[in-house]
Design a protein around this motif. Structure first.
Motif, PDB file in Angstrom:
ATOM      1  N   GLN A 163      -6.011  20.083  -5.795  1.00 26.17           N
ATOM      2  CA  GLN A 163      -5.078  21.198  -5.679  1.00 26.17           C
ATOM      3  C   GLN A 163      -5.671  22.327  -4.835  1.00 26.17           C
ATOM      4  O   GLN A 163      -4.951  23.094  -4.216  1.00 26.17           O
ATOM      5  CB  GLN A 163      -4.734  21.741  -7.073  1.00 26.17           C
ATOM      6  CG  GLN A 163      -4.022  20.763  -7.976  1.00 26.17           C
ATOM      7  CD  GLN A 163      -2.531  20.736  -7.759  1.00 26.17           C
ATOM      8  OE1 GLN A 163      -1.938  21.719  -7.350  1.00 26.17           O
ATOM      9  NE2 GLN A 163      -1.911  19.601  -8.017  1.00 26.17           N
ATOM     10  N   SER A 209      13.487  25.552  -9.413  1.00 26.82           N
ATOM     11  CA  SER A 209      12.476  26.429  -8.830  1.00 26.82           C
ATOM     12  C   SER A 209      11.341  25.617  -8.201  1.00 26.82           C
ATOM     13  O   SER A 209      10.854  24.659  -8.805  1.00 26.82           O
ATOM     14  CB  SER A 209      11.886  27.356  -9.893  1.00 26.82           C
ATOM     15  OG  SER A 209      10.757  28.048  -9.394  1.00 26.82           O
ATOM     16  N   PRO A 210      10.906  25.988  -6.992  1.00 30.39           N
ATOM     17  CA  PRO A 210       9.768  25.286  -6.389  1.00 30.39           C
ATOM     18  C   PRO A 210       8.468  25.529  -7.147  1.00 30.39           C
ATOM     19  O   PRO A 210       7.484  24.841  -6.932  1.00 30.39           O
ATOM     20  CB  PRO A 210       9.704  25.869  -4.971  1.00 30.39           C
ATOM     21  CG  PRO A 210      10.352  27.211  -5.086  1.00 30.39           C
ATOM     22  CD  PRO A 210      11.436  27.047  -6.110  1.00 30.39           C
ATOM     23  N   TYR A 211       8.482  26.519  -8.043  1.00 30.64           N
ATOM     24  CA  TYR A 211       7.283  26.868  -8.811  1.00 30.64           C
ATOM     25  C   TYR A 211       7.397  26.428 -10.265  1.00 30.64           C
ATOM     26  O   TYR A 211       6.624  26.874 -11.108  1.00 30.64           O
ATOM     27  CB  TYR A 211       7.050  28.382  -8.757  1.00 30.64           C
ATOM     28  CG  TYR A 211       7.088  28.947  -7.373  1.00 30.64           C
ATOM     29  CD1 TYR A 211       6.101  28.628  -6.443  1.00 30.64           C
ATOM     30  CD2 TYR A 211       8.136  29.780  -6.980  1.00 30.64           C
ATOM     31  CE1 TYR A 211       6.139  29.133  -5.152  1.00 30.64           C
ATOM     32  CE2 TYR A 211       8.176  30.287  -5.689  1.00 30.64           C
ATOM     33  CZ  TYR A 211       7.187  29.956  -4.784  1.00 30.64           C
ATOM     34  OH  TYR A 211       7.229  30.463  -3.509  1.00 30.64           O
ATOM     35  N   LYS A 212       8.355  25.544 -10.565  1.00 26.79           N
ATOM     36  CA  LYS A 212       8.645  25.286 -11.967  1.00 26.79           C
ATOM     37  C   LYS A 212       7.460  24.710 -12.728  1.00 26.79           C
ATOM     38  O   LYS A 212       7.251  25.048 -13.900  1.00 26.79           O
ATOM     39  CB  LYS A 212       9.879  24.400 -12.121  1.00 26.79           C
ATOM     40  CG  LYS A 212       9.722  22.944 -11.753  1.00 26.79           C
ATOM     41  CD  LYS A 212      11.026  22.193 -12.080  1.00 26.79           C
ATOM     42  CE  LYS A 212      10.900  20.715 -11.820  1.00 26.79           C
ATOM     43  NZ  LYS A 212      12.159  20.002 -12.176  1.00 26.79           N
ATOM     44  N   ASN A 213       6.652  23.866 -12.087  1.00 27.80           N
ATOM     45  CA  ASN A 213       5.511  23.300 -12.815  1.00 27.80           C
ATOM     46  C   ASN A 213       4.488  24.368 -13.164  1.00 27.80           C
ATOM     47  O   ASN A 213       3.883  24.328 -14.244  1.00 27.80           O
ATOM     48  CB  ASN A 213       4.867  22.178 -12.002  1.00 27.80           C
ATOM     49  CG  ASN A 213       5.675  20.895 -12.044  1.00 27.80           C
ATOM     50  OD1 ASN A 213       6.422  20.655 -12.993  1.00 27.80           O
ATOM     51  ND2 ASN A 213       5.544  20.074 -11.024  1.00 27.80           N
ATOM     52  N   LYS A 214       4.293  25.333 -12.271  1.00 31.45           N
ATOM     53  CA  LYS A 214       3.376  26.437 -12.575  1.00 31.45           C
ATOM     54  C   LYS A 214       3.955  27.328 -13.665  1.00 31.45           C
ATOM     55  O   LYS A 214       3.236  27.800 -14.551  1.00 31.45           O
ATOM     56  CB  LYS A 214       3.094  27.255 -11.312  1.00 31.45           C
ATOM     57  CG  LYS A 214       2.131  26.590 -10.339  1.00 31.45           C
ATOM     58  CD  LYS A 214       0.753  26.403 -10.967  1.00 31.45           C
ATOM     59  CE  LYS A 214      -0.238  25.817  -9.973  1.00 31.45           C
ATOM     60  NZ  LYS A 214      -1.550  25.531 -10.615  1.00 31.45           N
ATOM     61  N   VAL A 215       5.251  27.586 -13.590  1.00 37.22           N
ATOM     62  CA  VAL A 215       5.905  28.381 -14.636  1.00 37.22           C
ATOM     63  C   VAL A 215       5.778  27.676 -15.982  1.00 37.22           C
ATOM     64  O   VAL A 215       5.427  28.282 -16.997  1.00 37.22           O
ATOM     65  CB  VAL A 215       7.388  28.618 -14.289  1.00 37.22           C
ATOM     66  CG1 VAL A 215       8.120  29.282 -15.466  1.00 37.22           C
ATOM     67  CG2 VAL A 215       7.509  29.487 -13.047  1.00 37.22           C
ATOM     68  N   SER A 218       5.663  14.276 -12.634  1.00 40.86           N
ATOM     69  CA  SER A 218       4.842  15.470 -12.853  1.00 40.86           C
ATOM     70  C   SER A 218       3.845  15.324 -13.983  1.00 40.86           C
ATOM     71  O   SER A 218       2.891  16.095 -14.076  1.00 40.86           O
ATOM     72  CB  SER A 218       5.745  16.677 -13.153  1.00 40.86           C
ATOM     73  OG  SER A 218       6.354  16.557 -14.431  1.00 40.86           O
ATOM     74  N   GLN A 270      -1.740  22.063 -13.758  1.00 38.04           N
ATOM     75  CA  GLN A 270      -0.738  23.115 -13.884  1.00 38.04           C
ATOM     76  C   GLN A 270      -1.072  24.169 -14.931  1.00 38.04           C
ATOM     77  O   GLN A 270      -0.449  25.232 -14.941  1.00 38.04           O
ATOM     78  CB  GLN A 270       0.628  22.497 -14.213  1.00 38.04           C
ATOM     79  CG  GLN A 270       1.069  21.400 -13.270  1.00 38.04           C
ATOM     80  CD  GLN A 270       1.210  21.872 -11.830  1.00 38.04           C
ATOM     81  OE1 GLN A 270       1.322  23.070 -11.552  1.00 38.04           O
ATOM     82  NE2 GLN A 270       1.186  20.935 -10.891  1.00 38.04           N
ATOM     83  N   ASN A 310       2.212  27.886 -17.359  1.00 41.06           N
ATOM     84  CA  ASN A 310       1.894  29.176 -17.983  1.00 41.06           C
ATOM     85  C   ASN A 310       2.638  29.357 -19.301  1.00 41.06           C
ATOM     86  O   ASN A 310       2.077  29.884 -20.265  1.00 41.06           O
ATOM     87  CB  ASN A 310       2.231  30.315 -17.017  1.00 41.06           C
ATOM     88  CG  ASN A 310       1.169  30.489 -15.935  1.00 41.06           C
ATOM     89  OD1 ASN A 310       0.138  31.112 -16.159  1.00 41.06           O
ATOM     90  ND2 ASN A 310       1.393  29.923 -14.766  1.00 41.06           N
ATOM     91  N   GLU A 370      13.491  25.780 -17.568  1.00 43.31           N
ATOM     92  CA  GLU A 370      12.695  25.746 -16.342  1.00 43.31           C
ATOM     93  C   GLU A 370      12.514  24.312 -15.839  1.00 43.31           C
ATOM     94  O   GLU A 370      12.615  24.040 -14.638  1.00 43.31           O
ATOM     95  CB  GLU A 370      11.324  26.388 -16.574  1.00 43.31           C
ATOM     96  CG  GLU A 370      11.359  27.896 -16.704  1.00 43.31           C
ATOM     97  CD  GLU A 370      11.838  28.567 -15.422  1.00 43.31           C
ATOM     98  OE1 GLU A 370      11.399  28.156 -14.327  1.00 43.31           O
ATOM     99  OE2 GLU A 370      12.655  29.507 -15.519  1.00 43.31           O
TER     100      GLU A 370
END
Length: 306
Positions: free
Chosen positions: A265, A158-164, A29, A113, A167, A153
């Motif tokens: 992306q 979570s499938p959204y962990k990189n976005k979380v 990542s 991200q 942020n 995190e």
């Protein structure tokens, strides 16, 4: 500090060379968070000399050691926040570690991200050398809440962990900016070579911002960056390579790939459009360039994105 002893490495490769476990280092990542007390079981420990290709923050709640950046030496004591960016000569020593968190990330992670204009709001990320700072206990406690959340995190599913994480990293950077850089006076600002490096990085970032914004459609050459500072191209090349351990061409290539990955992306942009925004006259030239530097075509890279 002989340049022949310097090693440009990722965190994973650095730990491998040092014989340190590196299973906690995320190699995919571009972002890793870990606790140094889990990594360094036998103390004291000294690193090999290296030039990292990543940004790093060390949040030292309870530990003692020292870092070397180029020819500068800094003591690490409880309550210290320590920041470095890619390129500088580096070496660290730890005498004791009870609780210290390390966050590392590369530019691609920031662009993908967090958000593409990250350097506009956090210009300190481009600064060559920043002195570590000991925060007030109440300030460090807030920082600790943030990096512990990011740690949970990162090690979750979570499938959204990189976005979380992206942020949450913005919030962390804002608090660091508030605590660390309100009276920001980076060291080495008066050093001629350091100023050249900083200006080059700023020019590089601005040019890619102009490309993405459609203000220009032409890639800059090494000569163009030299002209912007009224320097002979050989002198600029020498300064950048000696101070960062990476050539101007390598800086341009890394920046191009980071911007390309960020644009890929956006599924609404086709590869031809992305090629044009990055200053490539032909989509095929862009695809070949991308594959040369990543071992994947842009289409292959896009296909693997979640």
């Amino acid at each position: 500090m002989s340049s022949k002893n310097l090693v440009v490495k990722t965190l994973n490769e650095l730990y491998e060379l040092m014989g340190i476990p590196h299973s906690m280092v995320d190699q995919t990542s571009g972002f890793t968070i870990l606790y140094l007390q889990d990594q360094f079981k036998e103390l004291p420990i000294s690193s090999i000399p290296f030039r990292p290709n990543y940004f790093s923050f060390a949040f030292i709640k309870d530990a003692f050691g020292n870092y070397t950046i180029d020819d500068l030496h800094f003591n690490m004591v409880p309550g210290t926040v320590y920041f470095t960016n890619p390129g500088n000569f580096r070496k660290f020593e730890w005498q004791s570690i009870t609780d210290t968190c390390l966050i590392v990330f590369n530019e691609s992670f920031l662009k993908e991200q967090v958000y593409p204009e990250i350097y506009r709001d956090f210009s300190f990320l481009l600064t060559e050398t920043v002195e570590p700072r000991v925060l007030k206990p109440e300030q460090f406690a807030i920082i600790e809440e943030l990096y512990r959340f990011i740690y949970r995190e990162h090690h979750g599913n979570s499938p959204y962990k990189n976005k979380v994480i992206g942020n949450a990293l913005v919030v962390l950077l804002l608090k660091i900016k508030e605590y660390f850089f309100q009276d920001y006076n980076p060291i080495h600002e008066g050093n001629r070579s350091s100023q050249i490096v900083k200006t080059f990085k700023q020019n590089l970032e601005q040019h890619f911002r102009d490309l993405a914004g459609g203000k220009t459609g032409t890639q800059l050459r090494v000569q163009d960056y030299a002209d912007k500072q009224f320097l002979h191209v050989n002198y600029l090349s020498s300064v950048i390579t000696s101070k960062t351990g990476k050539s101007i061409s390598a800086w341009i290539a890394d920046k191009t790939i980071a911007e390309a990955k960020a644009m890929l992306q956006d599924k609404q942009m086709n590869i031809k459009e992305i090629a044009g925004k990055l200053g490539f006259l032909e989509a095929s030239h862009f695809s070949n360039y991308f594959k040369k530097h990543t071992a994947q075509s842009p289409a292959e890279y896009r296909k693997q994105l979640v």
